[in-house]
Motif scaffolding. Sequence first.
Motif: not given
Length: 292
Positions: A24-28, A58-61, A87-91
């Motif tokens: 869902w995140a990647a599609a958004a 993890g699913a978005t950039r 979470i902030d670091g991973v993103s």
Amino acid sequence: MTVTIGIGLPNQVLGVDPRIIAPWAAAAEQAGFASLGTVGRLAYPGVIDTVALAAAAGATRRIALLSGVAVGTAWPDVLFAKEVAGIDGVSGGRLTLGLGLGDRHRTDDFPLPGLGPRGLGARLDAALPVYRDVWDGKPIGGRDNPAVPPGTRRVPMMFGGTVPASFARMARWGAGYIAPSILPEFAAGLFDQARTAWADAGRDGAPRIAGLSYVVLGSDEEVERGRADVFHYYSYLGEQTAGWMASQVLTSAADVRRTISQAGDVGGDQLLFNPTIPDPAQIDRLAEAAGL
């Protein structure tokens, strides 16, 4: 005023399959939304917001992440600060922490000993400097080790709430204000209170202002299901209030466009549309309705 458009993850939608969160995140992100949001609540059959945000990271950039809003008072301070920093670091620094007190009437959202549903404001006020110290890399627990790796930043925070103390807290600690999930015409007075508190605190510029709206686009059956989802979520407040919240759900492209326009008219910077059914088709329907 130009309003950026975000979409919520369906982490607290009835019947959600947790496996849908990452795609869902990647599609958004692919559809052009500016941000992804979450709903924070513990005692509800969904995916906790921190897990949903981590999966989305993890699913978005590129897409921004916002907890709208996390119930920080239900967590031990250091544990929550470390979770948020991770979470902030991973993103790659894409997270804004939206914080709220939680609802003292939802006693089941506060299951941890010593972290019950009373004294929530004082508890959050005490937690905020702890979050800062953790993010700054100060040692915890009387030992030499910090909780976070080098390079961790102070995660920007936005605050929800409708009482004077919430606006004062936002003006002291925050980057902005997040309204409840109501239409912009009803949130306008709250936006004004946020800007007034910001100015009274001597802050430069203006607070970032975010609105939240529920949406379901599709067939009559899907609309009925979406409204029923919102009614169920707020049913603890009684039938009248739950019914009013269900009536706030947007159900057409015209509703979406009108709400975006209204958000700009009342000074909103950001508008997140929260899904009410866990169907990925909602992503493209909303993107088209919003003109992305």
